[in-house]
Design a protein around this motif. Sequence first.
Motif, PDB file in Angstrom:
ATOM      1  N   ASN A 551       0.827  -1.208   0.000  1.00 54.74           N
ATOM      2  CA  ASN A 551       0.000   0.000   0.000  1.00 54.74           C
ATOM      3  C   ASN A 551       0.866   1.264   0.000  1.00 54.74           C
ATOM      4  OD1 ASN A 551      -2.279  -1.551   0.032  1.00 54.74           O
ATOM      5  ND2 ASN A 551      -2.876  -1.077   2.132  1.00 54.74           N
ATOM      6  N   ASN A 552       2.026   1.162   0.588  1.00 57.19           N
ATOM      7  CA  ASN A 552       2.946   2.300   0.638  1.00 57.19           C
ATOM      8  C   ASN A 552       3.979   2.176  -0.481  1.00 57.19           C
ATOM      9  OD1 ASN A 552       2.535   4.010   3.349  1.00 57.19           O
ATOM     10  ND2 ASN A 552       1.986   1.867   3.716  1.00 57.19           N
ATOM     11  N   HIS A 553       3.467   2.092  -1.716  1.00 59.31           N
ATOM     12  CA  HIS A 553       4.352   1.854  -2.858  1.00 59.31           C
ATOM     13  C   HIS A 553       5.208   3.069  -3.182  1.00 59.31           C
ATOM     14  CE1 HIS A 553       0.991   3.939  -4.784  1.00 59.31           C
ATOM     15  NE2 HIS A 553       1.835   4.273  -5.728  1.00 59.31           N
ATOM     16  N   GLN A 554       4.884   4.244  -2.622  1.00 60.31           N
ATOM     17  CA  GLN A 554       5.761   5.398  -2.831  1.00 60.31           C
ATOM     18  C   GLN A 554       7.134   5.141  -2.218  1.00 60.31           C
ATOM     19  OE1 GLN A 554       6.427  10.011  -1.409  1.00 60.31           O
ATOM     20  NE2 GLN A 554       4.440   9.103  -0.986  1.00 60.31           N
ATOM     21  N   VAL A 555       7.155   4.380  -1.109  1.00 54.46           N
ATOM     22  CA  VAL A 555       8.389   4.147  -0.363  1.00 54.46           C
ATOM     23  C   VAL A 555       9.021   2.807  -0.702  1.00 54.46           C
ATOM     24  CG1 VAL A 555       9.417   4.092   1.946  1.00 54.46           C
ATOM     25  CG2 VAL A 555       7.372   5.493   1.506  1.00 54.46           C
ATOM     26  N   PHE A 556       8.168   1.755  -0.855  1.00 54.62           N
ATOM     27  CA  PHE A 556       8.704   0.401  -0.987  1.00 54.62           C
ATOM     28  C   PHE A 556       8.361  -0.222  -2.339  1.00 54.62           C
ATOM     29  CE2 PHE A 556       7.733   0.816   3.637  1.00 54.62           C
ATOM     30  CZ  PHE A 556       9.045   0.822   4.092  1.00 54.62           C
ATOM     31  N   ARG A 557       9.234  -1.155  -2.715  1.00 54.56           N
ATOM     32  CA  ARG A 557       8.969  -2.034  -3.850  1.00 54.56           C
ATOM     33  C   ARG A 557       9.062  -3.463  -3.332  1.00 54.56           C
ATOM     34  NH1 ARG A 557      12.776  -4.152  -7.549  1.00 54.56           N
ATOM     35  NH2 ARG A 557      14.341  -2.739  -6.685  1.00 54.56           N
ATOM     36  N   VAL A 558       7.967  -4.220  -3.493  1.00 50.69           N
ATOM     37  CA  VAL A 558       7.928  -5.610  -3.001  1.00 50.69           C
ATOM     38  C   VAL A 558       7.911  -6.525  -4.210  1.00 50.69           C
ATOM     39  CG1 VAL A 558       6.713  -7.276  -1.574  1.00 50.69           C
ATOM     40  CG2 VAL A 558       6.648  -4.845  -0.963  1.00 50.69           C
ATOM     41  N   GLU A 559       8.961  -7.307  -4.387  1.00 47.84           N
ATOM     42  CA  GLU A 559       9.076  -8.218  -5.521  1.00 47.84           C
ATOM     43  C   GLU A 559       9.668  -9.536  -5.063  1.00 47.84           C
ATOM     44  OE1 GLU A 559      11.310  -6.604  -8.705  1.00 47.84           O
ATOM     45  OE2 GLU A 559       9.877  -5.017  -9.188  1.00 47.84           O
ATOM     46  N   GLY A 560       9.036 -10.635  -5.487  1.00 47.14           N
ATOM     47  CA  GLY A 560       9.569 -11.958  -5.164  1.00 47.14           C
ATOM     48  C   GLY A 560       9.725 -12.205  -3.687  1.00 47.14           C
ATOM     49  N   GLY A 561       8.832 -11.627  -2.898  1.00 47.67           N
ATOM     50  CA  GLY A 561       8.890 -11.843  -1.461  1.00 47.67           C
ATOM     51  C   GLY A 561       9.943 -11.015  -0.747  1.00 47.67           C
ATOM     52  N   ARG A 562      10.613 -10.090  -1.446  1.00 48.07           N
ATOM     53  CA  ARG A 562      11.634  -9.239  -0.836  1.00 48.07           C
ATOM     54  C   ARG A 562      11.203  -7.783  -0.910  1.00 48.07           C
ATOM     55  NH1 ARG A 562      15.865 -11.951   0.769  1.00 48.07           N
ATOM     56  NH2 ARG A 562      17.064 -10.046   1.202  1.00 48.07           N
ATOM     57  N   VAL A 563      11.675  -6.989   0.044  1.00 45.02           N
ATOM     58  CA  VAL A 563      11.280  -5.587   0.171  1.00 45.02           C
ATOM     59  C   VAL A 563      12.487  -4.698  -0.112  1.00 45.02           C
ATOM     60  CG1 VAL A 563      10.232  -3.872   1.695  1.00 45.02           C
ATOM     61  CG2 VAL A 563       9.639  -6.288   1.965  1.00 45.02           C
ATOM     62  N   TYR A 564      12.278  -3.700  -0.998  1.00 47.33           N
ATOM     63  CA  TYR A 564      13.329  -2.755  -1.371  1.00 47.33           C
ATOM     64  C   TYR A 564      12.812  -1.338  -1.156  1.00 47.33           C
ATOM     65  CZ  TYR A 564      14.792  -6.865  -4.118  1.00 47.33           C
ATOM     66  OH  TYR A 564      15.147  -8.123  -4.524  1.00 47.33           O
ATOM     67  N   VAL A 565      13.738  -0.393  -1.025  1.00 44.96           N
ATOM     68  CA  VAL A 565      13.378   1.022  -1.068  1.00 44.96           C
ATOM     69  C   VAL A 565      13.222   1.398  -2.534  1.00 44.96           C
ATOM     70  CG1 VAL A 565      14.191   3.374  -0.648  1.00 44.96           C
ATOM     71  CG2 VAL A 565      14.540   1.608   1.091  1.00 44.96           C
ATOM     72  N   ARG A 566      12.124   2.056  -2.868  1.00 46.80           N
ATOM     73  CA  ARG A 566      11.872   2.398  -4.274  1.00 46.80           C
ATOM     74  C   ARG A 566      12.734   3.577  -4.716  1.00 46.80           C
ATOM     75  NH1 ARG A 566       7.949   0.901  -7.582  1.00 46.80           N
ATOM     76  NH2 ARG A 566       6.654   0.060  -5.898  1.00 46.80           N
ATOM     77  N   ASP A 567      13.349   3.412  -5.870  1.00 47.06           N
ATOM     78  CA  ASP A 567      14.123   4.486  -6.476  1.00 47.06           C
ATOM     79  C   ASP A 567      13.326   4.993  -7.685  1.00 47.06           C
ATOM     80  OD1 ASP A 567      15.880   6.219  -7.643  1.00 47.06           O
ATOM     81  OD2 ASP A 567      17.609   4.852  -7.631  1.00 47.06           O
ATOM     82  N   TRP A 568      12.807   6.197  -7.574  1.00 45.41           N
ATOM     83  CA  TRP A 568      11.929   6.715  -8.620  1.00 45.41           C
ATOM     84  C   TRP A 568      12.667   7.115  -9.887  1.00 45.41           C
ATOM     85  CZ3 TRP A 568       6.682   6.596  -8.713  1.00 45.41           C
ATOM     86  CH2 TRP A 568       6.044   6.192  -7.531  1.00 45.41           C
ATOM     87  N   ARG A 569      13.996   7.044  -9.854  1.00 49.22           N
ATOM     88  CA  ARG A 569      14.767   7.316 -11.076  1.00 49.22           C
ATOM     89  C   ARG A 569      14.829   6.088 -11.974  1.00 49.22           C
ATOM     90  NH1 ARG A 569      20.305   8.776  -8.349  1.00 49.22           N
ATOM     91  NH2 ARG A 569      19.653   6.821  -7.339  1.00 49.22           N
TER      92      ARG A 569
END
Length: 634
Positions: A551-569
């Motif tokens: 839900n907080n996709h502005q901050v996080f990227r969830v892929e393959g069961g792992r959580v990353y900080v989203r880089d908008w670049r």
Amino acid sequence: MPKLLDLKFPAGCKTLPEGFWSAVDVWIKKPHVVNKRLCGVRETESEDVGREALELLLLDQPELSEDVCSFLSSEASPAQTHEEDKPWSSSVRTIIPKVNCYGTKLQKELVLKDFTRQQVSFLPFEEDSDGQVTLKRGNIHQIQLISPDCEEWALELHVLTPDAWFSDGVAYPRLSWLSTDLLPKLLRWATECKSSEFRSTLSLLPVEKYSVMYQQLKEKYKAMVKVWPEVTDPEKFVYEDVAIATYLLVLWAEEREEKGLTGRQSFLDLGCGNGLLVHILTNEGHPGKGIDVRKRKIWDMYGPRTLLEEKAITPSESCLFPGTDWLIGNHSDELTPWIPVIAARSSQCCRYFVLPCCFFDFYGKYQRRQCKKSQYKEYIDFISEVSQVSGFNTEEDCLRIPSTKRVCLVGKSRNYQLPDEAEAEQRRAHYVKSRQTASGITVQRSDVGHDGESCHENRDNDRTPGSSWGAGFQPRDRVEMVRNCASLPRDFVDGVVLRVANVLLGMTEDDGSGWNRGGSLSVSEVAGLLEQETLRRLKKECGGLQTLLKNNHQVFRVEGGRVYVRDWRDRKASRANTKRTPVAPGALKTRPCWFYDHHPQRCPLQAEQCAFAHGPEDLRPSTRPLKKIKQDAF
């Protein structure tokens, strides 16, 4: 014989020639799936005919008789030449256009199938008031399957006189349309050779009456799309309910004609939702009302004539409707299997219509038992079985609505006589009890939210045996629970987001970009960062922690069961176009940028490129006024 076009089948096609005839049947019986200006067809029973029958038909057109017979029999190889007296399977189809700007004129065609030559011919004709038939020479055409070397199959389109082809833009489009649209579709259908699990649409109704009624109701109620106050898609729900109302109105009109009834049938819509179906049926003269566990905003807009009641239905002897002609279950969820039972127990003359959607058994979610059918087909068969056991002669049909769940079941008559009611009731009671036992359920709560206020049409403190036959059924909660983390307090969510983001940023993996993108953790590792009380609170939500992070996709990227900080670049990470264009100066920025406020190096984007506000001065809340609701549209 002029050949207009031929299309080659893929090499090694294994579905021919059976697939060809399957595709031809779709075009003959359901031309509206290709030609969207048609509503459907009405087809007569097929019969075998010979050359003599055609000559008799063309008695008043002797100059055409020889040409047509030659057209139907030409290019036959010795192996194909048949000596039968009646080589063609003949039927007449009446083409029904959509009743609007396309007009109301019905076109008729003589359809001749020649199974030996693998061809089907269409002979359009006009019939005057005296029954005199005149063929339309220009539009006589034929579709043929050929196999020159028994290895490579092809589909050919032949037209008797291409130069004389007349296009009315409805039943007969241009010849180019037959080449570019129809023939490729036939080739694809013949190659796939798929058979539907369900009946053809509107198989229980006269299509022409449905077409006229649908266009009238669509025009009458289309204004509701503009004033729809619910969060649901207005076009889907308005036009879907218009189509369902059309189906019921035509079905009931046919019933009145068949039984010689003068009064209009009464109805009760159980689980009526937005109530639009009730509103339309009432406006069209049928007495009835709708009941739903939860009132919708749109209810207040219908006016006093539309009767809608907010309460829960609990199947029991105290919740029968002996004075109602028809019970309706339109996406009635947990009530769906109960509706045939309630109808059967309400009175001998009570009928029902159900349009199943979500899969419910009597006391909970329906458990799939077969793998050879689709889950939807299996559930339709289950409701059909409930109907049969309840004592109905059950009919299945397919509606024309914008939904994947469009198969309905109709119970118009009983499969037993009135003196056998006691025996029929025993079968019903035994079946319902067996479903409860098979499910291992005594009292189970439904996942889909009804209120505690039950229906008591005939409340009686001294209940008769069997009065609690719905015991174990739990209606929805009156207040629909939102369990997607959206109702959690903002400070709680912000705290979890900040804690997880700080840990990821603290892992600092320098990628040379100069901006800290942090590391990554699995969802289970992220859960280990949080207190037990926080996890317990998240566990009550659908999806729990992972849903909150997504839900907080502005901050996080969830892929393959792992959580990353989203880089908008990053295009992949931000799902944005690489050629990022600056945000328009007047664009609304209704939410603050999390990175600008919390990241040690702030946002990696400039303010004019970021879709979120860099500081309070960059916030531009919406000033658009709320949509005005027009009462007179109803």
